[in-house]
Structure formats: structure tokens, C-alpha cells
Design a protein around this motif. Structure first.
Motif, PDB file in Angstrom:
ATOM      1  N   PHE A 170       0.837  -1.198   0.000  1.00 17.24           N
ATOM      2  CA  PHE A 170       0.000   0.000   0.000  1.00 17.24           C
ATOM      3  C   PHE A 170       0.877   1.254   0.000  1.00 17.24           C
ATOM      4  N   ILE A 171       1.946   1.241   0.794  1.00 16.48           N
ATOM      5  CA  ILE A 171       2.879   2.368   0.827  1.00 16.48           C
ATOM      6  C   ILE A 171       3.514   2.570  -0.546  1.00 16.48           C
ATOM      7  N   GLU A 172       3.958   1.476  -1.146  1.00 11.36           N
ATOM      8  CA  GLU A 172       4.592   1.570  -2.460  1.00 11.36           C
ATOM      9  C   GLU A 172       3.614   2.117  -3.499  1.00 11.36           C
ATOM     10  N   CYS A 173       2.419   1.557  -3.559  1.00 14.15           N
ATOM     11  CA  CYS A 173       1.437   2.001  -4.554  1.00 14.15           C
ATOM     12  C   CYS A 173       1.059   3.459  -4.350  1.00 14.15           C
ATOM     13  N   HIS A 174       0.751   3.846  -3.119  1.00 17.74           N
ATOM     14  CA  HIS A 174       0.292   5.212  -2.864  1.00 17.74           C
ATOM     15  C   HIS A 174       1.390   6.226  -3.162  1.00 17.74           C
ATOM     16  N   SER A 175       2.614   5.927  -2.763  1.00 15.49           N
ATOM     17  CA  SER A 175       3.712   6.874  -2.987  1.00 15.49           C
ATOM     18  C   SER A 175       4.001   7.062  -4.473  1.00 15.49           C
ATOM     19  N   LEU A 176       3.728   6.024  -5.272  1.00 12.65           N
ATOM     20  CA  LEU A 176       3.966   6.094  -6.713  1.00 12.65           C
ATOM     21  C   LEU A 176       2.736   6.542  -7.503  1.00 12.65           C
ATOM     22  N   GLY A 177       1.641   6.817  -6.787  1.00 10.33           N
ATOM     23  CA  GLY A 177       0.424   7.258  -7.458  1.00 10.33           C
ATOM     24  C   GLY A 177      -0.327   6.150  -8.169  1.00 10.33           C
ATOM     25  N   LEU A 178      -0.152   4.911  -7.697  1.00  7.24           N
ATOM     26  CA  LEU A 178      -0.821   3.767  -8.306  1.00  7.24           C
ATOM     27  C   LEU A 178      -2.069   3.387  -7.513  1.00  7.24           C
ATOM     28  N   GLU A 179      -2.986   2.702  -8.152  1.00  6.85           N
ATOM     29  CA  GLU A 179      -4.215   2.267  -7.492  1.00  6.85           C
ATOM     30  C   GLU A 179      -3.900   1.194  -6.445  1.00  6.85           C
ATOM     31  N   LEU A 180      -4.480   1.342  -5.259  1.00  4.36           N
ATOM     32  CA  LEU A 180      -4.278   0.336  -4.209  1.00  4.36           C
ATOM     33  C   LEU A 180      -4.880  -1.006  -4.609  1.00  4.36           C
ATOM     34  N   ALA A 181      -5.891  -0.964  -5.490  1.00  2.00           N
ATOM     35  CA  ALA A 181      -6.566  -2.188  -5.917  1.00  2.00           C
ATOM     36  C   ALA A 181      -5.658  -3.105  -6.724  1.00  2.00           C
ATOM     37  N   LEU A 182      -4.473  -2.615  -7.102  1.00  2.00           N
ATOM     38  CA  LEU A 182      -3.518  -3.465  -7.812  1.00  2.00           C
ATOM     39  C   LEU A 182      -3.056  -4.630  -6.940  1.00  2.00           C
ATOM     40  N   VAL A 183      -3.166  -4.456  -5.618  1.00  2.00           N
ATOM     41  CA  VAL A 183      -2.775  -5.517  -4.686  1.00  2.00           C
ATOM     42  C   VAL A 183      -4.041  -6.138  -4.113  1.00  2.00           C
ATOM     43  N   ASN A 184      -4.177  -7.437  -4.238  1.00  2.00           N
ATOM     44  CA  ASN A 184      -5.379  -8.104  -3.750  1.00  2.00           C
ATOM     45  C   ASN A 184      -5.053  -9.546  -3.368  1.00  2.00           C
ATOM     46  N   ASP A 185      -6.057 -10.237  -2.881  1.00  2.00           N
ATOM     47  CA  ASP A 185      -5.824 -11.604  -2.409  1.00  2.00           C
ATOM     48  C   ASP A 185      -5.429 -12.564  -3.530  1.00  2.00           C
TER      49      ASP A 185
END
Length: 229
Positions: A170-185
């Protein structure tokens, strides 16, 4: 804890070396978040007489974390912090703390809406920010609590053992301006493997190896050994 701090070090180095686009950001360690939680108890015990721990000020000046230290001052050179936080004794969340908006975004794969540990950051971070500003500017800074927002993510982590991976990603995605939904189960196992691969690459990166070989601990740690549980 060590693995998460290793990833935070890697994030700091990527931004310092301009391998990542994010600017004016800082990545804190679990040691920092544990210290905030510990100091919060002292703050609650005596709010009027409470004095910030000297090491918290070193974090605000960019002297700490010691590995990959930036020497960038909060609110002067840095607009936002990313912090991994261990909560409820068995769970990891991530915070994005903005000095510009005086707010904290909470990223939690479990979808909960309240953690008392976050209150510590909302109340102590503003005090650190004010304390590390140039003297001429300190009078203009308020120490009121930051506003806390729980970012809607939904309930993830069906395995019940990947919250640390989610916090880091979540930290990586948010800092890079990416959607958090890219990471999922569906892809969290691959995300965990990617973290391991990134750490292996960093351990064999000539530039990072060289920077680590010249590491010298800051003066604030040379005479103080403090372990935070």
C-alpha cells in the motif's frame, strides 16, 4: 519487523537516488512507529509537562532513520511521511501523514475503522513538526491533532497472514500514485515474492552496497542505545 524496515530503507534509497519519481516524501521505520506509541503513553500521563524525546526530533530532522538518512526536515523538505504500524498486537497497517493537509490516511487490509494506535501519530507528529521548524517559523505552527481518514479498501487478507505485505505494498502504490486495488488476495503471494526479489536485488546492487559500506552512525546514536519493544 526487520523485513519491513529493510523495505523502508530500500524505498528511501530509491527516492534519494532518484530512481523513483516521488519527491518530498519520507519513509519511516517500525522503530519510529514503536517509539511514537511508547511516547504517547508518556504524553497521556502528563500532557502539560510532556517534552518530546530527543530521538523523535532527530527523525523530524532526517537524521533518523540512520540507514539511508536524508537530512531532510519535515515540512521544510518533506511534505508527507509513510509509516508502517503494528496494531492490536497482531496486525500491520500503513499510514500516509501529510503536513500540507494536516491529515493521516490509514490503509488497512482488514477494513476496520478505528485503531487507538493512530491517535498517537495524530497528536505527536504535529508537535515534532513544530519543534524542528526554523525558530522564526515555529510560532505559526499549530499542534492540534491531525485529521484521520480510513481509506476504503474493503476486507482483504483472507489468509490472515499477509497484512505486513499489504502494508508495504500500500505504501509503495500510494507513494507512486498507483491504485491500491492493484494488490489483492489473488496476487498477494506474488507480491510477497516480489518484495523478497527486490531485497535480494538491493543486496547485490553495487551502488547500494557502496553506500552501506560507508555508513557511519549519527552522533545521536553513538552514545545512546535504546531498544523499543
Amino acid at each position: 519487523m526487520q523485513e519491513i524496515d529493510a523495505v523502508m530503507f530500500l524505498f528511501r534509497e530509491r527516492t534519494t537516488l532518484k530512481r523513483w519519481k516521488p519527491r518530498r516524501v519520507a519513509f519511516m521505520t517500525v522503530v519510529f512507529s514503536n517509539m511514537i506509541k511508547k511516547e504517547y503513553n508518556s504524553f497521556l500521563a502528563c500532557k502539560r509537562k510532556y517534552t518530546l524525546h530527543s530521538l523523535l526530533l532527530e527523525f523530524g530532522k532526517g537524521i533518523l532513520p540512520p540507514h539511508g538518512r536524508t537530512q531532510e526536515i519535515w515540512n521544510v523538505d518533506v511534505d508527507r511521511l509513510y509509516v508502517p504500524v503494528h496494531v492490536s498486537g497482531n496486525h500491520w497497517i500503513a499510514l500516509c501523514i501529510s503536513f500540507v493537509t494536516r491529515s493521516i490516511d490509514v490503509f488497512d487490509c482488514s477494513g476496520r475503522k478505528r485503531y487507538k494506535e493512530v491517535d498517537a501519530f495524530a497528536l505527536l507528529v504535529p508537535r515534532i513538526v513544530k519543534a524542528v521548524q526554523p525558530t522564526r517559523d515555529q510560532k505559526d505552527f499549530m499542534v492540534g491533532a491531525y485529521t484521520v481518514f480510513y481509506v476504503p479498501i474493503g476486507k482483504l487478507n483472507k489468509s490472515a497472514c499477509d497484512c505486513g505485505v499489504y502494508a508495504v505494498k500500500f505504501i509503495e502504490c500510494h507513494s507512486l500514485g498507483l491504485e491500491l486495488a492493484l494488490v489483492n488476495d489473488d496476487n498477494i503471494k506474488e507480491a510477497r515474492q516480489r518484495i523478497l526479489w527486490d531485497l535480494w536485488e538491493a543486496a547485490n546492487d553495487p551502488e547500494l552496497v557502496d553506500r552501506m559500506s560507508t555508513y557511519e552512525p549519527p552522533e545521536c546514536l553513538s552514545s545512546t542505545v535504546e531498544e523499543i519493544r
